[in-house]
Design an enzyme around this catalytic site. Structure first.
Site, short mmCIF file in Angstrom:
data_model
loop_
_atom_site.label_atom_id
_atom_site.label_comp_id
_atom_site.label_asym_id
_atom_site.label_seq_id
_atom_site.Cartn_x
_atom_site.Cartn_y
_atom_site.Cartn_z
N HIS A 1 4.85 11.63 10.03
CA HIS A 1 3.47 11.64 9.57
C HIS A 1 2.66 12.69 10.33
O HIS A 1 1.94 13.49 9.75
CB HIS A 1 2.88 10.25 9.79
CG HIS A 1 1.63 10.01 9.03
ND1 HIS A 1 1.65 9.63 7.71
CD2 HIS A 1 0.34 10.13 9.38
CE1 HIS A 1 0.42 9.50 7.29
NE2 HIS A 1 -0.41 9.81 8.28
N LYS B 1 0.85 -1.20 0.00
CA LYS B 1 0.00 0.00 0.00
C LYS B 1 0.89 1.25 0.00
O LYS B 1 0.61 2.22 -0.71
CB LYS B 1 -0.93 -0.02 1.23
CG LYS B 1 -1.95 1.10 1.26
CD LYS B 1 -1.46 2.37 1.89
CE LYS B 1 -2.53 3.45 1.88
NZ LYS B 1 -2.03 4.74 2.35
#
Ligand code: MEV
Length: 424
Positions: free
Chosen positions: A378, A265
């Site tokens: 992130h 992914k």
């Protein structure tokens, strides 16, 4: 409870919106204003968008960004990416810079063969079917002459047609397995038109064509991209330890499908962003990539890594069916511009660039995961999303970003600091 409607496609854009507002929006005016904010009434661009699909009532924007400094086969690229996920572009840019100081990326197209199939049912003798196919094969190819004429001029066309016996998998099921070269176009329409013409010429008494369609599984439309460096160049400190951890992380993705799916992914974060930015079909690419990851019968990593003779090697092999002509590539103004930014690549070069974008993204994820963890980077990128959710103004954003430099970002912590700032 939602309401049904008939003749929706025939309504004007305004009527469509009014119907939606009356039936679904909590606040009708606000809902309509949101839709209107994203479209440009009476513009040529809006007309173009309206004609891409049916029932258009607005446009759904995703950010369009650039990851510069990619060196691929010695040439420097700035890669356009269309993606909403925080930190993907930042990661790509960092990795591009990292490898630009270590010789850059190498990439090579392994094959460009695409596939389409005519699926049919037949309950007679296979020998007879085979004889019928062989004696008509040239006629089947000739049935596509009008369609293949231009493609042949560009170096493409039908490579071969094979008859395949699939009756052990499904009773009475056979297929014509057709291979294609589609030059610089993705070729979906070309392949499907050829298949329908072949099916029509092939169908006869006793042969019932069920369907004719291209396959998005293209294991022979394959590209490889790689990077390598001396282990001591891998990391500033403890390089050998971190290089080994990195290789272990890839080995885990090969051993464990739960991990492999997330691993891949992350690769698709890079791949799909460039596929979308260049007007290519990201659903086709994603379906083909995940099928390829399962080619051994077990879902595995699309990338591989090893340490050999004091060198760290990291590479990806991925099927990518792409076009730089046809489809949306010239029609969508941003897709057209993306190809200009990429210096007008042909389909093979685009395969190389996009494979690199996937490898880079996986490198960024694994490097973070095997060292600091991903949340640090992130959440730093996600801080802006949190601040926007909390409707922070420019001044507040500046203050909070400063406050969280080097600090762990969580939604609660940001909300608290913003609250404190506002009540001060
Ligand atoms: C997040 O979009 C992608 C990652 O989860 C990929 C990975 O775990 O390798 C960070």
């Amino acid at each position: 409870m939602g309401k049904t409607v008939s003749g929706f496609s025939k309504l004007s854009k305004k009527e469509k919106m009014d119907w939606l507002a009356a039936n679904f929006f909590k606040n009708e005016q606000e809902g309509i204003a949101t839709l209107e904010q994203y479209f440009n009434k009476n513009s040529k661009l809006q007309q173009l968008h309206d004609e891409f699909i049916e029932n258009t009532i607005s446009n759904f924007y995703v950010p369009y960004a650039i990851a510069p400094n990619f060196i691929i086969n010695g040439k420097t690229y700035a890669i356009p990416m269309a993606i909403e996920e925080s930190s993907v572009v930042a990661a790509a840019s960092l990795v591009a810079k990292f490898w630009s100081k270590r010789g850059g990326f190498q990439a090579k197209v392994i094959g460009t063969t695409k596939v389409g199939q005519v699926h049919f049912m037949y309950s007679g003798d296979f020998e007879n079917l085979s004889t019928y196919f062989e004696s008509n094969k040239l006629k089947l190819i000739a049935a596509t002459d009008a369609i293949t004429q231009n493609m042949k001029k560009r170096g493409g066309g039908i490579i071969d047609i094979e008859l395949k016996d699939k009756s052990t998998e499904l009773e009475h099921y056979y297929q014509l397995h057709v291979t294609f070269e589609t030059a610089d176009s993705m070729g979906a329409n070309f392949i499907n038109s050829c298949l329908e013409a072949i099916a029509k010429a092939f169908e006869t008494e006793g042969i019932e064509v069920v369907m004719s369609i291209l396959s998005n599984y293209v294991p022979e439309c394959l590209v490889r991209a790689e990077v390598s460096c001396a282990i001591e160049d891998f990391f500033e400190e403890n390089a050998s330890h971190y290089a080994q951890k990195f290789v272990q992380a890839v080995a885990i993705a090969n051993a464990e499908p739960y991990r492999a799916v997330t691993h891949n992914k992350g690769i698709m974060n890079g791949i799909d962003a460039v596929v979308l930015a260049t007007g290519n079909d990201f659903r086709a690419v994603a379906a083909g990539a995940h099928a390829y990851a399962s080619k051994s019968g077990k879902y595995k990593s699309l990338t591989q890594a090893k340490i050999e003779n004091g060198k760290f090697h990291f590479w990806i092999e991925i099927p990518l069916s792409l076009g730089t002509v046809g489809g949306l590539t010239k029609l969508h103004p941003l897709a057209k511009l993306s190809l200009e930014i990429l210096q007008q690549p042909n389909a093979k070069e685009l395969m190389e660039i996009i494979a690199v974008a996937g490898l880079a993204q996986n490198f960024a994820a694994l490097k973070a995961l095997t060292t600091t963890g991903i949340q640090q980077g992130h959440m730093k990128m996600h801080l802006m999303n949190i601040l926007n959710q909390l409707e922070a103004n420019v001044h507040e954003k500046k203050q909070i970003v400063k406050l969280f430099t080097g600090q762990t970002v969580t939604h609660n912590a940001v909300a608290k600091e913003l609250h404190d700032l506002r009540t001060k």
